[in-house]
Design a protein around this motif. Structure first.
Motif, PDB file in Angstrom:
ATOM      1  N   GLY A   4      45.095  34.706  64.126  1.00  0.00           N
ATOM      2  CA  GLY A   4      44.370  35.004  65.356  1.00  0.00           C
ATOM      3  C   GLY A   4      45.134  34.426  66.533  1.00  0.00           C
ATOM      4  O   GLY A   4      45.498  33.246  66.517  1.00  0.00           O
ATOM      5  N   THR A   5      45.423  35.263  67.516  1.00  0.00           N
ATOM      6  CA  THR A   5      46.141  34.789  68.706  1.00  0.00           C
ATOM      7  C   THR A   5      45.393  35.194  69.965  1.00  0.00           C
ATOM      8  O   THR A   5      44.658  36.178  69.974  1.00  0.00           O
ATOM      9  N   ALA A   6      45.587  34.429  71.000  1.00  0.00           N
ATOM     10  CA  ALA A   6      45.001  34.754  72.300  1.00  0.00           C
ATOM     11  C   ALA A   6      45.906  34.220  73.393  1.00  0.00           C
ATOM     12  O   ALA A   6      46.603  33.217  73.219  1.00  0.00           O
ATOM     13  N   LYS A   7      45.877  34.933  74.494  1.00  0.00           N
ATOM     14  CA  LYS A   7      46.583  34.505  75.692  1.00  0.00           C
ATOM     15  C   LYS A   7      45.533  34.497  76.797  1.00  0.00           C
ATOM     16  O   LYS A   7      44.834  35.481  76.994  1.00  0.00           O
ATOM     17  N   ILE A   8      45.381  33.364  77.468  1.00  0.00           N
ATOM     18  CA  ILE A   8      44.384  33.255  78.531  1.00  0.00           C
ATOM     19  C   ILE A   8      45.098  32.943  79.843  1.00  0.00           C
ATOM     20  O   ILE A   8      45.909  32.017  79.925  1.00  0.00           O
ATOM     21  N   TYR A   9      44.809  33.760  80.843  1.00  0.00           N
ATOM     22  CA  TYR A   9      45.403  33.628  82.168  1.00  0.00           C
ATOM     23  C   TYR A   9      44.380  32.962  83.087  1.00  0.00           C
ATOM     24  O   TYR A   9      43.291  33.488  83.283  1.00  0.00           O
ATOM     25  N   PHE A  76      35.296  27.518  75.106  1.00  0.00           N
ATOM     26  CA  PHE A  76      35.449  26.100  75.411  1.00  0.00           C
ATOM     27  C   PHE A  76      36.332  25.900  76.641  1.00  0.00           C
ATOM     28  O   PHE A  76      36.015  25.100  77.527  1.00  0.00           O
ATOM     29  N   ILE A  77      37.448  26.632  76.702  1.00  0.00           N
ATOM     30  CA  ILE A  77      38.355  26.514  77.846  1.00  0.00           C
ATOM     31  C   ILE A  77      37.649  26.945  79.126  1.00  0.00           C
ATOM     32  O   ILE A  77      37.734  26.267  80.151  1.00  0.00           O
ATOM     33  N   GLU A  78      36.933  28.066  79.078  1.00  0.00           N
ATOM     34  CA  GLU A  78      36.209  28.547  80.252  1.00  0.00           C
ATOM     35  C   GLU A  78      35.183  27.532  80.734  1.00  0.00           C
ATOM     36  O   GLU A  78      34.975  27.365  81.938  1.00  0.00           O
ATOM     37  N   GLY A  79      34.540  26.841  79.804  1.00  0.00           N
ATOM     38  CA  GLY A  79      33.517  25.875  80.165  1.00  0.00           C
ATOM     39  C   GLY A  79      34.042  24.515  80.598  1.00  0.00           C
ATOM     40  O   GLY A  79      33.299  23.707  81.148  1.00  0.00           O
ATOM     41  N   ASN A  80      35.331  24.231  80.332  1.00  0.00           N
ATOM     42  CA  ASN A  80      35.874  22.910  80.622  1.00  0.00           C
ATOM     43  C   ASN A  80      36.958  22.893  81.689  1.00  0.00           C
ATOM     44  O   ASN A  80      37.733  21.944  81.763  1.00  0.00           O
ATOM     45  N   THR A  81      37.006  23.928  82.500  1.00  0.00           N
ATOM     46  CA  THR A  81      37.960  23.936  83.607  1.00  0.00           C
ATOM     47  C   THR A  81      37.324  24.627  84.803  1.00  0.00           C
ATOM     48  O   THR A  81      36.452  25.480  84.651  1.00  0.00           O
ATOM     49  N   ASP A  82      37.771  24.232  85.975  1.00  0.00           N
ATOM     50  CA  ASP A  82      37.304  24.869  87.201  1.00  0.00           C
ATOM     51  C   ASP A  82      38.156  26.077  87.559  1.00  0.00           C
ATOM     52  O   ASP A  82      37.866  26.777  88.518  1.00  0.00           O
ATOM     53  N   ALA A  83      39.212  26.305  86.797  1.00  0.00           N
ATOM     54  CA  ALA A  83      40.093  27.440  87.064  1.00  0.00           C
ATOM     55  C   ALA A  83      39.371  28.751  86.760  1.00  0.00           C
ATOM     56  O   ALA A  83      38.494  28.815  85.900  1.00  0.00           O
ATOM     57  N   ILE A  84      39.780  29.786  87.468  1.00  0.00           N
ATOM     58  CA  ILE A  84      39.194  31.116  87.286  1.00  0.00           C
ATOM     59  C   ILE A  84      39.945  31.827  86.163  1.00  0.00           C
ATOM     60  O   ILE A  84      41.177  31.884  86.160  1.00  0.00           O
ATOM     61  N   VAL A  85      39.202  32.372  85.204  1.00  0.00           N
ATOM     62  CA  VAL A  85      39.811  33.139  84.122  1.00  0.00           C
ATOM     63  C   VAL A  85      40.098  34.534  84.656  1.00  0.00           C
ATOM     64  O   VAL A  85      39.185  35.286  84.975  1.00  0.00           O
ATOM     65  N   GLU A  86      41.375  34.856  84.789  1.00  0.00           N
ATOM     66  CA  GLU A  86      41.761  36.175  85.288  1.00  0.00           C
ATOM     67  C   GLU A  86      41.652  37.228  84.193  1.00  0.00           C
ATOM     68  O   GLU A  86      41.154  38.308  84.417  1.00  0.00           O
ATOM     69  N   ARG A  87      42.168  36.897  83.009  1.00  0.00           N
ATOM     70  CA  ARG A  87      42.032  37.818  81.871  1.00  0.00           C
ATOM     71  C   ARG A  87      42.405  37.106  80.587  1.00  0.00           C
ATOM     72  O   ARG A  87      43.021  36.039  80.603  1.00  0.00           O
ATOM     73  N   THR A  88      42.026  37.721  79.483  1.00  0.00           N
ATOM     74  CA  THR A  88      42.392  37.212  78.161  1.00  0.00           C
ATOM     75  C   THR A  88      42.905  38.360  77.314  1.00  0.00           C
ATOM     76  O   THR A  88      42.478  39.513  77.482  1.00  0.00           O
ATOM     77  N   GLU A  89      43.802  38.066  76.435  1.00  0.00           N
ATOM     78  CA  GLU A  89      44.336  39.030  75.478  1.00  0.00           C
ATOM     79  C   GLU A  89      44.170  38.444  74.085  1.00  0.00           C
ATOM     80  O   GLU A  89      44.706  37.370  73.809  1.00  0.00           O
ATOM     81  N   ILE A  90      43.437  39.127  73.233  1.00  0.00           N
ATOM     82  CA  ILE A  90      43.182  38.637  71.875  1.00  0.00           C
ATOM     83  C   ILE A  90      43.806  39.611  70.890  1.00  0.00           C
ATOM     84  O   ILE A  90      43.682  40.828  71.058  1.00  0.00           O
ATOM     85  N   GLU A  91      44.451  39.057  69.875  1.00  0.00           N
ATOM     86  CA  GLU A  91      45.038  39.889  68.840  1.00  0.00           C
ATOM     87  C   GLU A  91      44.832  39.214  67.493  1.00  0.00           C
ATOM     88  O   GLU A  91      45.126  38.025  67.339  1.00  0.00           O
ATOM     89  N   ILE A  92      44.334  39.966  66.548  1.00  0.00           N
ATOM     90  CA  ILE A  92      44.152  39.472  65.191  1.00  0.00           C
ATOM     91  C   ILE A  92      45.146  40.235  64.311  1.00  0.00           C
ATOM     92  O   ILE A  92      45.097  41.459  64.225  1.00  0.00           O
ATOM     93  N   LEU A  93      46.054  39.509  63.688  1.00  0.00           N
ATOM     94  CA  LEU A  93      47.093  40.137  62.858  1.00  0.00           C
ATOM     95  C   LEU A  93      46.819  39.911  61.388  1.00  0.00           C
ATOM     96  O   LEU A  93      46.438  38.882  60.967  1.00  0.00           O
TER      97      LEU A  93
END
Length: 93
Positions: A4-9, A76-93
């Motif tokens: 499982g991979t994800a990229k969070i901007y 968890f990341i969204e809830g523990n930072t004041d930064a704005i989540v621009e987008r996420t990319e999830i891939e399950i291989l």
């Protein structure tokens, strides 16, 4: 083997230096490491002080479990930072 991979901007418009960004990223990575058994690192835009791109990876033997782990870490990341989540990319291989 399921990966499982994800990229969070993230966008942190209050950050004014790379040093300040590094402190935020290090803290966030340490919190994720303490709570979840995943690999996480800053993977892009390391020279831009307002942009944070984190890569997350986990290995499992079940697709649902890998997806659940990635979703939990992103929440968890969204809830523990004041930064704005621009987008996420999830891939399950």
């Amino acid at each position: 083997m399921i990966i499982g991979t994800a990229k969070i901007y993230l966008y942190a418009n209050w950050v004014h230096s790379l040093k300040e960004k590094r402190m935020i990223v290090k803290s966030l990575i340490a919190k994720v490491h303490n709570k979840y058994n995943v690999s996480i690192a800053e993977i892009e835009n390391q020279d831009y002080h307002k942009s944070i791109v984190l890569g997350i990876a986990c290995v499992s033997n079940d697709t649902r479990h890998a997806n659940s782990m990635v979703q939990n870490v992103l929440g968890f990341i969204e809830g523990n930072t004041d930064a704005i989540v621009e987008r996420t990319e999830i891939e399950i291989l």
